[in-house]
Design an enzyme around this catalytic site. Structure first.
Site, PDB file in Angstrom:
ATOM      1  CG  PHE A  47     -13.682  25.931  44.605  1.00 51.28           C
ATOM      2  CD1 PHE A  47     -15.060  25.831  44.716  1.00 51.28           C
ATOM      3  CD2 PHE A  47     -12.955  26.352  45.707  1.00 51.28           C
ATOM      4  CE1 PHE A  47     -15.711  26.167  45.909  1.00 51.28           C
ATOM      5  CE2 PHE A  47     -13.584  26.687  46.904  1.00 51.28           C
ATOM      6  CZ  PHE A  47     -14.965  26.589  47.006  1.00 51.28           C
ATOM      7  N   PRO A  48     -12.156  22.307  41.705  1.00 49.30           N
ATOM      8  CG  PRO A  48     -13.050  20.158  41.574  1.00 49.30           C
ATOM      9  CD  PRO A  48     -13.152  21.452  42.343  1.00 49.30           C
ATOM     10  CB  CYS A  49     -11.100  24.923  37.189  1.00 51.82           C
ATOM     11  SG  CYS A  49      -9.507  25.454  37.807  1.00 51.82           S
ATOM     12  CG  HIS A  50      -7.880  19.667  38.103  1.00 57.42           C
ATOM     13  ND1 HIS A  50      -8.139  20.282  39.329  1.00 57.42           N
ATOM     14  CD2 HIS A  50      -7.969  18.332  38.326  1.00 57.42           C
ATOM     15  CE1 HIS A  50      -8.359  19.356  40.235  1.00 57.42           C
ATOM     16  NE2 HIS A  50      -8.261  18.155  39.652  1.00 57.42           N
TER      17      HIS A  50
END
Length: 166
Positions: free
Chosen positions: A128-131
């Site tokens: 879950f690519p919060c970056h």
């Protein structure tokens, strides 16, 4: 990322990534966390779920896997936080979006700060690519595991995507 977790039926496995060791936390059926810190009070154990997650994370780092099929589950988080984390899946691999975009994506256009706070609690980063969420001015903004890791994840995606388009 520190979160109180129930250790009932949980275990973790280790994946050595280019951004450091990732501790993959599982319950009986799904990946429930990725931590840069060793989880305490949770036993180390390899499972069929961890084997798939490790394979897919290896493909992400080595060849630019864009989507993950390993089963995930949120065992923490409010409805708002979980909605925010799920919205991250709408950001294409190798691209970024602003906190404002994220707030609009979840139907809360004035909740940029709240969305940012939800990201700091994301229990399953990378998948879950919060970056991929950055400031409106293009600066990195924060990252629960440090901005250096965020920068490296974005570089990995950028250069993998660039090399594929040649």
């Amino acid at each position: 990322m520190k979160q109180k977790r129930s250790s009932h039926n949980e275990c973790y496995d280790l994946f050595e990534s280019p951004v450091g060791p990732l501790h993959l936390i599982f319950n009986a059926a799904a990946l429930t966390g990725i931590s840069f810190e060793k989880p305490h009070e949770i036993p180390f154990r390899q499972t069929k779920h961890s084997a798939l997650a490790i394979k897919e994370l290896g493909e992400y780092f080595e060849r630019g896997r864009k989507t993950f099929t390993c089963r995930t589950a949120f065992i923490t988080g409010t409805d708002f936080e979980q909605k925010t984390w799920n919205a991250l899946l709408h950001i294409p691999y190798g691209e970024t979006r602003a906190y404002k975009w994220l707030a609009e994506e979840i139907g809360q256009p004035h909740a940029s700060r709240a969305a940012g706070q939800a990201l700091s609690k994301n229990p399953i980063p990378i998948i879950f690519p919060c970056h991929r969420i950055i400031e409106s001015d293009g600066s990195l903004g924060g990252y629960s595991s440090g901005t250096e890791i965020k920068r490296r994840l974005l570089e990995i995606e950028y250069y993998t995507r660039l090399s594929r388009n040649r």
